[in-house]
Design a protein around this motif. Structure first.
Motif, short mmCIF file in Angstrom:
data_model
loop_
_atom_site.label_atom_id
_atom_site.label_comp_id
_atom_site.label_asym_id
_atom_site.label_seq_id
_atom_site.Cartn_x
_atom_site.Cartn_y
_atom_site.Cartn_z
N ILE A 47 28.74 -28.01 32.71
CA ILE A 47 27.45 -27.39 33.04
C ILE A 47 26.65 -28.32 33.95
CG2 ILE A 47 25.28 -26.54 32.05
CD1 ILE A 47 26.88 -25.89 29.51
N PRO A 49 23.37 -29.96 36.14
CA PRO A 49 21.98 -30.27 35.76
C PRO A 49 21.06 -29.14 36.16
CG PRO A 49 22.62 -31.51 37.71
CD PRO A 49 23.86 -30.84 37.21
N GLU A 50 19.87 -29.12 35.54
CA GLU A 50 18.91 -28.05 35.81
C GLU A 50 18.06 -28.31 37.05
OE1 GLU A 50 19.56 -29.04 32.74
OE2 GLU A 50 20.22 -27.20 31.76
N GLY A 51 18.08 -29.51 37.54
CA GLY A 51 17.25 -29.82 38.70
C GLY A 51 17.18 -31.32 38.94
N ILE A 83 18.60 -32.82 32.69
CA ILE A 83 19.31 -31.92 31.78
C ILE A 83 18.31 -31.52 30.69
CG2 ILE A 83 21.02 -31.86 29.91
CD1 ILE A 83 22.49 -31.59 32.40
N GLN A 84 18.19 -30.24 30.45
CA GLN A 84 17.22 -29.75 29.48
C GLN A 84 17.70 -30.05 28.06
OE1 GLN A 84 14.23 -28.41 30.49
NE2 GLN A 84 13.71 -28.74 28.33
N PRO A 91 12.84 -32.66 29.37
CA PRO A 91 14.27 -32.83 29.71
C PRO A 91 14.70 -34.29 29.68
CG PRO A 91 12.97 -32.62 31.70
CD PRO A 91 12.01 -32.47 30.56
N LYS A 141 28.05 -30.48 27.10
CA LYS A 141 27.96 -29.80 28.39
C LYS A 141 29.13 -30.17 29.31
CE LYS A 141 22.93 -29.21 28.44
NZ LYS A 141 22.90 -27.74 28.67
#
Length: 211
Positions: A47, A49-51, A83-84, A91, A141
């Protein structure tokens, strides 16, 4: 009985062919290829990263080590990704990470410090890595987690780089950079607990290698 000799000869021929196939499949390069395919199927599900946090602040040690890694692994080293957390709006920040776009291999590279330099309060003093929630979240993840002690990164940065290169080589077979092949093996440092971290703070242990 009339067909027995022909059937036996055919069976023996197939047996020889089967043994050759087994011998071929047991060659190191074939086993490596098979393992790589299994690993590839796993890491492709990693997965992302979210940002990313846009920040002008960077700690001296992380910044220096980040630049060393960029030279050795061009276009594969990133900083300040996030990463959340589970059940939290706050995060995790990944100060340094490795990402191979071709294989989707992602590595969280963490530098542990025994205590906060100014306050002397213990930091990252978990006795067992498995109990570290951050560590576990990244594993869930699909990330690889490599943790170094601050002292290792300061005193033996090239050896730390070699550890990362060896992990990458073991997982996806990427050759270790030539300039790291002669670097000495990284000296291990036992992870500290809270009591040891407080003792290190009292002795100002970090000054031994930072100054």
């Amino acid at each position: 009985m009339r067909d027995y000799k022909d059937l036996l000869a055919e069976w023996q021929k197939r047996e020889i062919q089967h043994k050759r196939q087994i011998a071929e499949s047991q060659k190191p390069e074939k086993i490596k290829q098979y393992c790589y395919q299994i690993i590839k199927d796993i890491i492709i599900k990693t997965i992302p990263p979210e940002g990313r946090i846009v920040s002008t602040k960077s700690q001296w040690l992380e910044s220096k080590f980040y630049k060393n890694l960029q030279q050795l692994f061009p276009d594969k080293i990133y900083n300040n990704l996030i990463i959340q957390k589970s059940h939290s709006y706050q995060p995790y920040c990944i100060e340094i990470s490795y990402f191979d776009k071709l294989t989707n291999l992602r590595i969280d590279i963490t530098i542990d410090k025994p205590y906060h330099y100014e306050s002397g309060e213990p930091k990252n003093y978990e006795v067992l890595v498995q109990e570290n929630q951050r560590h576990q979240l990244f594993l869930e993840k699909g990330w690889i987690v490599i943790r170094f002690a601050e002292e290792q990164v300061v005193c033996w940065p090239q050896s730390c780089c070699r550890v990362i290169a060896e992990v990458i080589n073991q997982i996806i077979g990427t050759p270790i950079p030539e300039e790291l092949t002669t670097v000495e093996t990284l000296r291990p440092i036992q992870q500290w607990n809270e009591f040891e971290a407080r003792q290190m703070a009292q002795e100002r242990y970090r000054d031994n290698y930072l100054i």
